[in-house]
Write an enzyme that holds these catalytic residues in place. Structure first.
Site, PDB file in Angstrom:
ATOM      1  N   ASP A   1      42.385  35.408  43.593  1.00  0.00           N
ATOM      2  CA  ASP A   1      42.697  33.988  43.749  1.00  0.00           C
ATOM      3  C   ASP A   1      43.376  33.367  42.535  1.00  0.00           C
ATOM      4  OD1 ASP A   1      41.680  33.869  46.322  1.00  0.00           O
ATOM      5  OD2 ASP A   1      39.663  33.353  45.655  1.00  0.00           O
TER       6      ASP A   1
ATOM      7  N   ARG B   1      40.421  29.456  48.899  1.00  0.00           N
ATOM      8  CA  ARG B   1      39.548  28.385  49.396  1.00  0.00           C
ATOM      9  C   ARG B   1      39.628  27.145  48.501  1.00  0.00           C
ATOM     10  NH1 ARG B   1      35.607  31.297  50.087  1.00  0.00           N
ATOM     11  NH2 ARG B   1      35.796  31.613  52.313  1.00  0.00           N
TER      12      ARG B   1
ATOM     13  N   ARG C   1      26.624  41.166  45.681  1.00  0.00           N
ATOM     14  CA  ARG C   1      26.091  39.904  45.197  1.00  0.00           C
ATOM     15  C   ARG C   1      24.575  40.057  45.024  1.00  0.00           C
ATOM     16  NH1 ARG C   1      30.500  36.820  45.262  1.00  0.00           N
ATOM     17  NH2 ARG C   1      32.051  37.244  46.882  1.00  0.00           N
TER      18      ARG C   1
ATOM     19  N   GLY D   1      33.645  39.613  44.483  1.00  0.00           N
ATOM     20  CA  GLY D   1      34.634  40.239  45.365  1.00  0.00           C
ATOM     21  C   GLY D   1      35.470  41.261  44.623  1.00  0.00           C
TER      22      GLY D   1
ATOM     23  N   THR E   1      39.885  38.807  40.178  1.00  0.00           N
ATOM     24  CA  THR E   1      39.852  38.080  41.441  1.00  0.00           C
ATOM     25  C   THR E   1      41.286  37.823  41.879  1.00  0.00           C
ATOM     26  OG1 THR E   1      39.353  35.948  42.505  1.00  0.00           O
ATOM     27  CG2 THR E   1      39.554  35.947  40.104  1.00  0.00           C
TER      28      THR E   1
ATOM     29  N   ASP F   1      34.251  33.697  38.454  1.00  0.00           N
ATOM     30  CA  ASP F   1      33.464  32.697  37.741  1.00  0.00           C
ATOM     31  C   ASP F   1      31.962  32.817  38.006  1.00  0.00           C
ATOM     32  OD1 ASP F   1      33.619  31.839  40.347  1.00  0.00           O
ATOM     33  OD2 ASP F   1      34.403  29.853  39.890  1.00  0.00           O
TER      34      ASP F   1
ATOM     35  N   ASP G   1      42.102  31.853  40.063  1.00  0.00           N
ATOM     36  CA  ASP G   1      41.552  30.499  39.933  1.00  0.00           C
ATOM     37  C   ASP G   1      40.598  30.348  38.752  1.00  0.00           C
ATOM     38  OD1 ASP G   1      39.566  32.118  40.943  1.00  0.00           O
ATOM     39  OD2 ASP G   1      38.963  30.751  42.542  1.00  0.00           O
TER      40      ASP G   1
END
Length: 328
Positions: free
Chosen positions: A132, A176, A76, A15, A130, A107, A134
């Protein structure tokens, strides 16, 4: 520094996130500074397999530090998940004289880079991009700070309508598997409740919290919900549950979606991207490989890709405590 590597490639994968262009710029200009050739790989690993390459110099990255998204595009690649696909990618890199690459992504992108490096002994370096936040091994990923500012600005505007119409708004944000965006923006925007994957608040506690707000005189409320929250199947299910149990509430839902990924990167993300790009290239020149460039306590550091991929990014427990106090 070693002079073995003469040509480094850079690609963006997964992303997109604000700050990716700033990181591309940093990689390209650091290569130019050290008199190396830099090659941009378009469309992530799929472009690597197909040889979608373009030589870049310092002028190739003029006026992109302020742009969101990625000029190298992202895609992707199911082909890169196969041994055959990775072998094709390796052959393309060798044919074009590329001796190392920097991948900017999350990741999944790092997992691909790690496997590729192990299979072919190819030097790789990762930069975390990213929204997020995360990824283990860094306090901030590229795009996270920009996303926080985008979300807070949106919630501030939604609150104007909530107050004007005495409404309860559920605002769904990205996350998510991690609630970093929801927790920080919820505190920053003064949300009445924050729902994140790491903490199962429970429907009853949510109702109790909303009832306390109502009894304390609040005529409108904002609840920030991470998309991975475990209470309900979706934010719309939460809306229906509250309406059934609190028919006096006028409930609305806003899903911010991909607006969180776009926009001009903040100064923080631009500076962080610049620092990470320099570290990535110079680490490759020092003979290092299979690392992710991270950020902690205002220092740029390296974390093995394997740890970055397998480790878990922890939610800030102290901020959780602050949020509990603030929603009293």
């Amino acid at each position: 520094m070693s002079n073995i590597i003469k040509r480094i490639a850079v690609l963006t994968s997964g992303g997109d996130s604000p700050g990716m262009n700033a990181a591309i710029r940093s990689v390209v200009r650091t290569c130019a500074y050290h008199e190396l050739e830099c090659v941009g790989i378009y469309r992530g690993y799929q472009g690597m397999i197909e040889g979608d390459f373009k030589v870049m110099n310092a002028r190739s990255v003029n006026n992109i530090i302020n742009r969101g998204g990625t000029i190298l595009k992202s895609a992707r690649s199911n082909d890169f998940r196969t041994e055959e696909g990775r072998k094709q990618a390796y052959e393309q890199l060798k044919e074009h004289g590329i001796e190392a690459f920097v991948v900017i992504g999350g990741d999944g992108s790092f997992t691909g880079a790690m496997i590729f490096s192990e299979e072919f002994g190819f030097p790789v370096m990762g930069i975390p991009g990213t929204i997020d936040n995360d990824i283990y091994g860094t306090s901030f990923t590229l795009g996270y700070d920009t996303a926080l500012n985008t979300v807070v600005e949106a919630i501030d505007k939604i609150r104007d309508t909530a107050i004007s119409h005495n409404r309860l708004f559920f605002v769904e944000v990205m996350g998510r598997d991690a609630g970093h965006i929801a927790l920080n923006t919820g505190v920053g925007a003064g949300a009445e409740e924050i729902l994140i994957p790491e903490e199962n608040l429970g429907l009853e506690r949510l109702l109790e919290s909303l009832e306390r707000s109502r009894l304390s005189g609040k005529s409108s409320s904002i609840v920030v919900v991470a998309e991975g929250d475990k209470i309900g199947k979706s934010v719309f299910e939460l809306k229906e549950y509250v309406e059934q149990n609190h028919p006096d509430y006028d409930v609305r839902v806003t899903v911010l979606g991909h607006i969180q990924r776009g926009g001009r990167p903040t100064c923080f993300d631009r500076v962080l991207a610049s620092r990470m790009g320099v570290k990535a290239v110079e680490s490759l020149l020092e003979g290092k490989s299979n690392y992710m460039v991270g950020f902690s306590e205002d220092k740029i550091l390296l974390t093995p890709l394997e740890k970055a991929v397998k480790g878990k990014s922890e939610i800030d427990r102290e901020l959780l405590r602050v949020s509990d106090i603030m929603t009293t």
